[in-house]
Design a protein around this motif. Sequence first.
Motif, PDB file in Angstrom:
ATOM      1  N   SER A  13     -45.762  46.641 122.652  1.00  0.00           N
ATOM      2  CA  SER A  13     -44.645  47.571 122.463  1.00  0.00           C
ATOM      3  C   SER A  13     -43.446  46.878 121.822  1.00  0.00           C
ATOM      4  CB  SER A  13     -44.251  48.221 123.791  1.00  0.00           C
ATOM      5  OG  SER A  13     -43.839  47.260 124.734  1.00  0.00           O
ATOM      6  N   VAL A  16     -43.517  47.584 118.154  1.00  0.00           N
ATOM      7  CA  VAL A  16     -43.068  48.957 117.880  1.00  0.00           C
ATOM      8  C   VAL A  16     -41.547  49.028 117.951  1.00  0.00           C
ATOM      9  CG1 VAL A  16     -43.181  51.362 118.636  1.00  0.00           C
ATOM     10  CG2 VAL A  16     -45.230  49.927 118.738  1.00  0.00           C
ATOM     11  N   HIS A  19     -40.138  47.623 114.792  1.00  0.00           N
ATOM     12  CA  HIS A  19     -40.297  48.536 113.650  1.00  0.00           C
ATOM     13  C   HIS A  19     -39.263  49.654 113.687  1.00  0.00           C
ATOM     14  CE1 HIS A  19     -44.846  47.384 113.729  1.00  0.00           C
ATOM     15  NE2 HIS A  19     -44.094  46.416 113.252  1.00  0.00           N
ATOM     16  N   VAL A  20     -39.042  50.217 114.873  1.00  0.00           N
ATOM     17  CA  VAL A  20     -38.132  51.358 115.019  1.00  0.00           C
ATOM     18  C   VAL A  20     -36.675  50.937 114.904  1.00  0.00           C
ATOM     19  CG1 VAL A  20     -37.300  53.086 116.686  1.00  0.00           C
ATOM     20  CG2 VAL A  20     -39.748  52.750 116.358  1.00  0.00           C
ATOM     21  N   GLU A  61     -45.332  49.940 108.325  1.00  0.00           N
ATOM     22  CA  GLU A  61     -45.234  49.675 109.763  1.00  0.00           C
ATOM     23  C   GLU A  61     -45.051  50.977 110.543  1.00  0.00           C
ATOM     24  OE1 GLU A  61     -41.935  46.970 109.666  1.00  0.00           O
ATOM     25  OE2 GLU A  61     -43.225  45.214 109.456  1.00  0.00           O
ATOM     26  N   LEU A  62     -44.141  51.826 110.067  1.00  0.00           N
ATOM     27  CA  LEU A  62     -43.884  53.092 110.760  1.00  0.00           C
ATOM     28  C   LEU A  62     -45.091  54.031 110.667  1.00  0.00           C
ATOM     29  CD1 LEU A  62     -40.167  53.617 109.706  1.00  0.00           C
ATOM     30  CD2 LEU A  62     -41.022  52.963 111.976  1.00  0.00           C
ATOM     31  N   ASP A  65     -47.636  52.843 113.211  1.00  0.00           N
ATOM     32  CA  ASP A  65     -47.258  53.230 114.572  1.00  0.00           C
ATOM     33  C   ASP A  65     -47.393  54.731 114.806  1.00  0.00           C
ATOM     34  OD1 ASP A  65     -46.597  50.581 115.220  1.00  0.00           O
ATOM     35  OD2 ASP A  65     -44.504  50.825 114.629  1.00  0.00           O
TER      36      ASP A  65
END
Length: 125
Positions: A13, A16, A19-20, A61-62, A65
């Motif tokens: 996580s 993630v 990335h966010v 990346e997004l 995910d």
Amino acid sequence: MARGDLFAAACPSRAVLQHVTSRWGVLVLATLLVEGEQRFSVLRRRIGGVSEKMLSQTLKELEGDGFVLRLVQPSVPPQVAYRLSPQGRRVAALVRELVDWIEASMPAIEQARSLQPARVAAALK
């Protein structure tokens, strides 16, 4: 499937979260939330300062995910557009709330920044 644990060093996580919350991830998510489906070139123009390489990497990346959908429109040459998935809309709304707060709070943030040298000098006395 088990819930993630961001505080565990090996938890996936964390990737993630990176990335966010990266500079470009935040801007991509916020742009797609507000402006809807966009072509790559439009996104690049809208997000000032992002290189083609960084935008491409961020979108991949997004997409990996599950937050961004890559749409290839059959034409010659093929046209590619990006939009948020349902899960992407949820995370983008949270990110957008943070963006809105930062923009609205900039006067107070700038004031705090201007006082920082005086705080450092006082602490060194």
